[in-house]
Scaffold this motif. Structure first.
Motif, PDB file in Angstrom:
ATOM      1  N   CYS A  12       0.868  -1.178   0.000  1.00 56.71           N
ATOM      2  CA  CYS A  12       0.000   0.000   0.000  1.00 56.71           C
ATOM      3  C   CYS A  12       0.903   1.225   0.000  1.00 56.71           C
ATOM      4  O   CYS A  12       1.432   1.626   1.007  1.00 56.71           O
ATOM      5  N   GLY A  13       1.116   1.744  -1.167  1.00 55.89           N
ATOM      6  CA  GLY A  13       1.971   2.912  -1.295  1.00 55.89           C
ATOM      7  C   GLY A  13       2.854   2.825  -2.520  1.00 55.89           C
ATOM      8  O   GLY A  13       2.671   1.963  -3.371  1.00 55.89           O
ATOM      9  N   PRO A  14       3.821   3.694  -2.594  1.00 57.49           N
ATOM     10  CA  PRO A  14       4.596   3.870  -3.823  1.00 57.49           C
ATOM     11  C   PRO A  14       5.789   2.942  -3.991  1.00 57.49           C
ATOM     12  O   PRO A  14       6.675   3.241  -4.758  1.00 57.49           O
ATOM     13  N   ARG A  16       6.320   0.365  -5.651  1.00 61.89           N
ATOM     14  CA  ARG A  16       6.496  -0.022  -7.049  1.00 61.89           C
ATOM     15  C   ARG A  16       7.307   1.021  -7.806  1.00 61.89           C
ATOM     16  O   ARG A  16       8.013   0.716  -8.745  1.00 61.89           O
ATOM     17  N   LEU A  17       7.229   2.260  -7.389  1.00 58.02           N
ATOM     18  CA  LEU A  17       7.937   3.339  -8.067  1.00 58.02           C
ATOM     19  C   LEU A  17       9.408   3.408  -7.662  1.00 58.02           C
ATOM     20  O   LEU A  17      10.122   4.293  -8.079  1.00 58.02           O
ATOM     21  N   GLY A  18       9.853   2.475  -6.830  1.00 57.68           N
ATOM     22  CA  GLY A  18      11.255   2.427  -6.448  1.00 57.68           C
ATOM     23  C   GLY A  18      11.586   3.248  -5.218  1.00 57.68           C
ATOM     24  O   GLY A  18      12.750   3.392  -4.867  1.00 57.68           O
ATOM     25  N   LEU A  19      10.583   3.776  -4.543  1.00 55.92           N
ATOM     26  CA  LEU A  19      10.848   4.534  -3.328  1.00 55.92           C
ATOM     27  C   LEU A  19      11.120   3.569  -2.184  1.00 55.92           C
ATOM     28  O   LEU A  19      10.536   2.490  -2.114  1.00 55.92           O
ATOM     29  N   PRO A  20      12.024   3.930  -1.270  1.00 57.89           N
ATOM     30  CA  PRO A  20      12.470   2.982  -0.246  1.00 57.89           C
ATOM     31  C   PRO A  20      11.476   2.722   0.886  1.00 57.89           C
ATOM     32  O   PRO A  20      11.666   1.804   1.659  1.00 57.89           O
ATOM     33  N   SER A  21      10.428   3.497   1.004  1.00 56.50           N
ATOM     34  CA  SER A  21       9.528   3.351   2.151  1.00 56.50           C
ATOM     35  C   SER A  21       8.342   2.460   1.811  1.00 56.50           C
ATOM     36  O   SER A  21       7.215   2.926   1.718  1.00 56.50           O
ATOM     37  N   ALA A  22       8.585   1.186   1.647  1.00 58.22           N
ATOM     38  CA  ALA A  22       7.508   0.245   1.339  1.00 58.22           C
ATOM     39  C   ALA A  22       6.563   0.149   2.525  1.00 58.22           C
ATOM     40  O   ALA A  22       6.982   0.149   3.672  1.00 58.22           O
ATOM     41  N   ARG A  23       5.286   0.055   2.210  1.00 53.84           N
ATOM     42  CA  ARG A  23       4.258  -0.164   3.233  1.00 53.84           C
ATOM     43  C   ARG A  23       3.458  -1.382   2.807  1.00 53.84           C
ATOM     44  O   ARG A  23       3.255  -1.618   1.624  1.00 53.84           O
ATOM     45  N   ASP A  27      -2.000  -8.539   8.828  1.00 54.38           N
ATOM     46  CA  ASP A  27      -3.070  -9.534   8.941  1.00 54.38           C
ATOM     47  C   ASP A  27      -4.392  -8.895   9.364  1.00 54.38           C
ATOM     48  O   ASP A  27      -5.452  -9.443   9.103  1.00 54.38           O
ATOM     49  N   GLU A  28      -4.317  -7.748  10.033  1.00 51.00           N
ATOM     50  CA  GLU A  28      -5.520  -7.038  10.461  1.00 51.00           C
ATOM     51  C   GLU A  28      -6.065  -6.135   9.358  1.00 51.00           C
ATOM     52  O   GLU A  28      -7.088  -5.493   9.532  1.00 51.00           O
ATOM     53  N   GLY A  29      -5.339  -6.024   8.242  1.00 52.07           N
ATOM     54  CA  GLY A  29      -5.774  -5.171   7.146  1.00 52.07           C
ATOM     55  C   GLY A  29      -5.381  -3.720   7.321  1.00 52.07           C
ATOM     56  O   GLY A  29      -5.890  -2.847   6.624  1.00 52.07           O
ATOM     57  N   THR A  30      -4.470  -3.450   8.249  1.00 54.01           N
ATOM     58  CA  THR A  30      -4.009  -2.087   8.493  1.00 54.01           C
ATOM     59  C   THR A  30      -2.608  -1.903   7.910  1.00 54.01           C
ATOM     60  O   THR A  30      -1.830  -2.852   7.839  1.00 54.01           O
ATOM     61  N   PRO A  31      -2.258  -0.686   7.516  1.00 56.43           N
ATOM     62  CA  PRO A  31      -0.925  -0.441   6.953  1.00 56.43           C
ATOM     63  C   PRO A  31       0.178  -0.599   7.997  1.00 56.43           C
ATOM     64  O   PRO A  31      -0.013  -0.281   9.177  1.00 56.43           O
ATOM     65  N   GLU A  61      -1.993   1.858  -6.280  1.00 57.15           N
ATOM     66  CA  GLU A  61      -1.183   2.046  -5.072  1.00 57.15           C
ATOM     67  C   GLU A  61      -1.427   0.982  -4.013  1.00 57.15           C
ATOM     68  O   GLU A  61      -0.667   0.889  -3.058  1.00 57.15           O
ATOM     69  N   VAL A  62      -2.470   0.215  -4.136  1.00 57.04           N
ATOM     70  CA  VAL A  62      -2.738  -0.910  -3.231  1.00 57.04           C
ATOM     71  C   VAL A  62      -2.801  -2.135  -4.125  1.00 57.04           C
ATOM     72  O   VAL A  62      -3.773  -2.340  -4.847  1.00 57.04           O
TER      73      VAL A  62
END
Length: 76
Positions: A12-14, A16-23, A27-31, A61-62
């Motif tokens: 959930c987030g960018p 894929r665009l190569g930014l280092p802050s993967a989210r 299991d609870e469906g929260t980021p 983005e998700v």
């Protein structure tokens, strides 16, 4: 990438665009930014079903993707 330690996750987030802050979605469906807390799935279909059951809309983005995990995050 070792397929043994690779699982499908929902990003959930960018990442894929190569930014280092993967989210990820937990299991609870929260980021979460903690890779070890990401919900992990053996198949794409399992991840897709999880998203449907938790009313998570898959978008640009998700999205479902592959992530490699160290052994301790899979068996801990």
């Amino acid at each position: 990438m070792s397929m043994k330690n690779t699982r499908f996750v929902i990003f959930c987030g960018p990442e894929r665009l190569g930014l280092p802050s993967a989210r990820y979605l937990s299991d609870e469906g929260t980021p979460t930014e903690l890779r070890r807390k990401a919900a992990k799935f053996l198949t794409y279909q399992d991840a897709e079903t999880f998203a449907e059951q938790n009313q998570i809309e898959l978008t640009d983005e998700v999205y479902i993707g592959l992530q490699e995990f160290p052994d301790r995050d899979l068996h801990g």
